[in-house]
Design a protein around this motif. Structure first.
Motif, mmCIF file in Angstrom:
data_model
loop_
_atom_site.group_PDB
_atom_site.id
_atom_site.type_symbol
_atom_site.label_atom_id
_atom_site.label_comp_id
_atom_site.label_asym_id
_atom_site.label_seq_id
_atom_site.Cartn_x
_atom_site.Cartn_y
_atom_site.Cartn_z
ATOM 1 N N ALA A 88 -1.178 -25.160 40.556
ATOM 2 C CA ALA A 88 -1.771 -24.142 39.698
ATOM 3 C C ALA A 88 -1.041 -22.817 39.846
ATOM 4 C CB ALA A 88 -3.255 -23.959 40.043
ATOM 5 N N ARG A 89 -1.297 -21.921 38.915
ATOM 6 C CA ARG A 89 -0.827 -20.545 39.007
ATOM 7 C C ARG A 89 -2.033 -19.616 38.988
ATOM 8 N NH1 ARG A 89 4.576 -20.984 38.609
ATOM 9 N NH2 ARG A 89 5.473 -22.567 37.223
ATOM 10 N N ASP A 90 -2.034 -18.647 39.868
ATOM 11 C CA ASP A 90 -3.036 -17.572 39.907
ATOM 12 C C ASP A 90 -4.406 -17.991 40.419
ATOM 13 O OD1 ASP A 90 -1.080 -15.856 38.863
ATOM 14 O OD2 ASP A 90 -1.674 -16.297 36.797
ATOM 15 N N VAL A 91 -4.592 -19.237 40.782
ATOM 16 C CA VAL A 91 -5.813 -19.664 41.477
ATOM 17 C C VAL A 91 -5.405 -20.621 42.591
ATOM 18 C CG1 VAL A 91 -7.402 -19.396 39.524
ATOM 19 C CG2 VAL A 91 -6.290 -21.607 39.930
ATOM 20 N N ILE A 92 -6.247 -20.714 43.605
ATOM 21 C CA ILE A 92 -5.986 -21.626 44.721
ATOM 22 C C ILE A 92 -6.843 -22.874 44.533
ATOM 23 C CG2 ILE A 92 -6.087 -21.941 47.213
ATOM 24 C CD1 ILE A 92 -5.782 -18.912 47.489
ATOM 25 N N PRO A 93 -6.227 -24.016 44.234
ATOM 26 C CA PRO A 93 -7.020 -25.232 44.035
ATOM 27 C C PRO A 93 -7.318 -25.927 45.361
ATOM 28 C CG PRO A 93 -4.720 -25.722 43.626
ATOM 29 C CD PRO A 93 -4.789 -24.250 43.989
ATOM 30 N N GLY A 94 -8.418 -26.649 45.381
ATOM 31 C CA GLY A 94 -8.732 -27.545 46.480
ATOM 32 C C GLY A 94 -8.976 -28.926 45.906
ATOM 33 N N ILE A 95 -8.391 -29.947 46.516
ATOM 34 C CA ILE A 95 -8.518 -31.289 45.962
ATOM 35 C C ILE A 95 -8.745 -32.280 47.093
ATOM 36 C CG2 ILE A 95 -6.058 -31.951 45.998
ATOM 37 C CD1 ILE A 95 -6.571 -32.965 43.053
ATOM 38 N N ASP A 96 -9.519 -33.330 46.815
ATOM 39 C CA ASP A 96 -9.763 -34.354 47.822
ATOM 40 C C ASP A 96 -9.867 -35.712 47.156
ATOM 41 O OD1 ASP A 96 -10.309 -35.009 50.651
ATOM 42 O OD2 ASP A 96 -12.205 -35.741 49.860
ATOM 43 N N ILE A 97 -9.319 -36.720 47.798
ATOM 44 C CA ILE A 97 -9.430 -38.102 47.336
ATOM 45 C C ILE A 97 -9.869 -38.961 48.512
ATOM 46 C CG2 ILE A 97 -7.000 -38.658 47.774
ATOM 47 C CD1 ILE A 97 -7.098 -40.424 45.242
ATOM 48 N N GLU A 98 -10.751 -39.897 48.248
ATOM 49 C CA GLU A 98 -11.234 -40.810 49.280
ATOM 50 C C GLU A 98 -11.330 -42.213 48.697
ATOM 51 O OE1 GLU A 98 -11.744 -40.025 52.390
ATOM 52 O OE2 GLU A 98 -11.654 -37.828 52.214
ATOM 53 N N ARG A 99 -10.973 -43.187 49.515
ATOM 54 C CA ARG A 99 -11.094 -44.588 49.111
ATOM 55 C C ARG A 99 -12.476 -45.100 49.460
ATOM 56 N NH1 ARG A 99 -6.601 -49.226 50.564
ATOM 57 N NH2 ARG A 99 -7.343 -50.798 49.067
ATOM 58 N N THR A 100 -13.069 -45.834 48.563
ATOM 59 C CA THR A 100 -14.389 -46.390 48.831
ATOM 60 C C THR A 100 -14.279 -47.500 49.861
ATOM 61 O OG1 THR A 100 -14.199 -47.967 46.999
ATOM 62 C CG2 THR A 100 -15.231 -45.852 46.508
ATOM 63 N N ARG A 101 -15.232 -47.527 50.766
ATOM 64 C CA ARG A 101 -15.312 -48.562 51.805
ATOM 65 C C ARG A 101 -16.732 -48.529 52.365
ATOM 66 N NH1 ARG A 101 -15.269 -45.843 56.623
ATOM 67 N NH2 ARG A 101 -14.251 -43.792 56.678
ATOM 68 N N ALA A 185 -15.400 -33.609 39.123
ATOM 69 C CA ALA A 185 -15.025 -34.964 39.532
ATOM 70 C C ALA A 185 -13.834 -35.397 38.693
ATOM 71 C CB ALA A 185 -16.199 -35.911 39.330
ATOM 72 N N LEU A 186 -12.900 -36.109 39.306
ATOM 73 C CA LEU A 186 -11.705 -36.568 38.606
ATOM 74 C C LEU A 186 -11.741 -38.075 38.439
ATOM 75 C CD1 LEU A 186 -9.026 -34.474 40.555
ATOM 76 C CD2 LEU A 186 -10.144 -33.884 38.392
ATOM 77 N N ALA A 187 -11.419 -38.542 37.251
ATOM 78 C CA ALA A 187 -11.376 -39.982 36.967
ATOM 79 C C ALA A 187 -10.005 -40.507 37.401
ATOM 80 C CB ALA A 187 -11.624 -40.242 35.497
ATOM 81 N N VAL A 188 -9.933 -41.084 38.596
ATOM 82 C CA VAL A 188 -8.657 -41.573 39.116
ATOM 83 C C VAL A 188 -8.577 -43.097 39.133
ATOM 84 C CG1 VAL A 188 -8.192 -39.516 40.473
ATOM 85 C CG2 VAL A 188 -9.515 -41.364 41.497
ATOM 86 N N GLY A 189 -9.673 -43.772 38.811
ATOM 87 C CA GLY A 189 -9.652 -45.223 38.662
ATOM 88 C C GLY A 189 -9.675 -45.975 39.984
ATOM 89 N N GLY A 190 -9.842 -47.278 39.876
ATOM 90 C CA GLY A 190 -9.847 -48.145 41.042
ATOM 91 C C GLY A 190 -10.975 -47.812 41.995
ATOM 92 N N ASP A 191 -10.738 -48.053 43.284
ATOM 93 C CA ASP A 191 -11.777 -47.824 44.282
ATOM 94 C C ASP A 191 -11.575 -46.473 44.976
ATOM 95 O OD1 ASP A 191 -9.469 -48.644 45.496
ATOM 96 O OD2 ASP A 191 -10.430 -50.009 46.920
ATOM 97 N N TYR A 192 -11.211 -45.467 44.191
ATOM 98 C CA TYR A 192 -11.030 -44.113 44.715
ATOM 99 C C TYR A 192 -11.935 -43.134 43.984
ATOM 100 C CZ TYR A 192 -6.904 -45.634 47.294
ATOM 101 O OH TYR A 192 -6.061 -46.275 48.171
ATOM 102 N N ARG A 193 -12.351 -42.106 44.713
ATOM 103 C CA ARG A 193 -13.104 -41.007 44.134
ATOM 104 C C ARG A 193 -12.374 -39.714 44.485
ATOM 105 N NH1 ARG A 193 -14.401 -45.014 42.499
ATOM 106 N NH2 ARG A 193 -16.440 -46.038 42.388
ATOM 107 N N ALA A 194 -12.362 -38.763 43.571
ATOM 108 C CA ALA A 194 -11.634 -37.520 43.809
ATOM 109 C C ALA A 194 -12.356 -36.357 43.154
ATOM 110 C CB ALA A 194 -10.203 -37.614 43.273
ATOM 111 N N SER A 195 -12.168 -35.162 43.726
ATOM 112 C CA SER A 195 -12.770 -33.943 43.196
ATOM 113 C C SER A 195 -11.772 -32.799 43.276
ATOM 114 C CB SER A 195 -14.038 -33.576 43.970
ATOM 115 O OG SER A 195 -15.042 -34.562 43.832
ATOM 116 N N LEU A 196 -11.937 -31.836 42.365
ATOM 117 C CA LEU A 196 -11.089 -30.656 42.288
ATOM 118 C C LEU A 196 -11.970 -29.426 42.187
ATOM 119 C CD1 LEU A 196 -8.256 -29.282 41.726
ATOM 120 C CD2 LEU A 196 -8.717 -29.715 39.287
ATOM 121 N N ALA A 197 -11.613 -28.366 42.916
ATOM 122 C CA ALA A 197 -12.395 -27.134 42.890
ATOM 123 C C ALA A 197 -11.468 -25.924 42.913
ATOM 124 C CB ALA A 197 -13.359 -27.082 44.075
#
Length: 214
Positions: A88-101, A185-197
């Motif tokens: 990004a430009r001019d903002v600080i993003p935070g992102i996380d992805i986790e695999r379901t288990r 929430a981000l649609a990343v597909g498969g058995d993963y979940r992800a979020s962006l802030a």
């Protein structure tokens, strides 16, 4: 959209402005460490990956050194065999992805570390939905804390995320105006979940899959 590292990404990178955040999903190998991250950042900066220099922020968050840090902000996360990068430009993003288990101690973790309202919301759910919502809460909270620059040491109970059918909302963040934050929430597909802030006004979120160009 799938694309490869090279001319396609350079064209996309050149279009990044303060109206959007670019998100890249890619395959991850632990042995490569930060090589894929530096390669992608190099395209945005117009320099070879080997010239990209990162430093650890006050709380361990990786960031570019000056003068690049003022021009480009990023965050990344990896889990299993996937990584995700926000630029990004001019903002600080935070992102996380986790695999379901399977997570047999979901309620124990939530009651110990989460905001009480979040633990209470999880407690009334059946087992499968509870594990799904726990992961949605976890990635949401991680994304916010990474955008804040603090990480998990800040305390998962010092923010309250409410889950909605279409995503999540930040209701409270200790010491901050929660209404000034964006959480998706981000649609990343498969058995993963992800979020962006990020802290700031709404932006478009453009998501690409970075394919192996070998």
């Amino acid at each position: 959209m799938r694309t490869t590292l090279g001319q396609d990404v350079a064209g996309i990178a050149s279009g990044l402005d303060n109206r959007a955040i670019h998100v890249w999903l890619l395959d991850y190998q632990r042995s490569l460490r930060r090589e894929p991250l530096c390669a992608l950042l190099g395209v945005y900066l117009g320099v070879p990956a080997a010239d990209v220099v990162l430093r650890e922020g006050e709380y361990g968050r990786p960031e570019l050194i000056q003068p690049w840090r003022d021009a480009l902000q990023f965050n990344w996360s990896h889990s299993g065999d996937k990584a995700i990068i926000a630029v990004a430009r001019d903002v600080i993003p935070g992102i996380d992805i986790e695999r379901t288990r399977p997570r047999p101690k979901v309620m124990e973790l939530a009651e110990r570390f989460f905001h009480p309202a979040e633990a209470a919301a999880l407690n009334v759910l059946d087992h499968d939905q509870r594990e799904e919502d726990f992961l949605r809460l976890w990635t949401s909270k991680e994304a916010v804390l990474k955008a804040l620059g603090r990480g998990l040491a800040f305390g998962l109970d010092r923010l309250h995320v409410a889950l909605k059918h279409e995503g999540a909302a930040l209701r409270w963040l200790d010491g901050e105006d929660a209404s000034s934050w964006q959480l998706h929430a981000l649609a990343v597909g498969g058995d993963y979940r992800a979020s962006l802030a990020w802290r700031g006004p709404p932006r478009a979120i453009d998501i690409w899959t970075l394919a192996d160009d070998s």
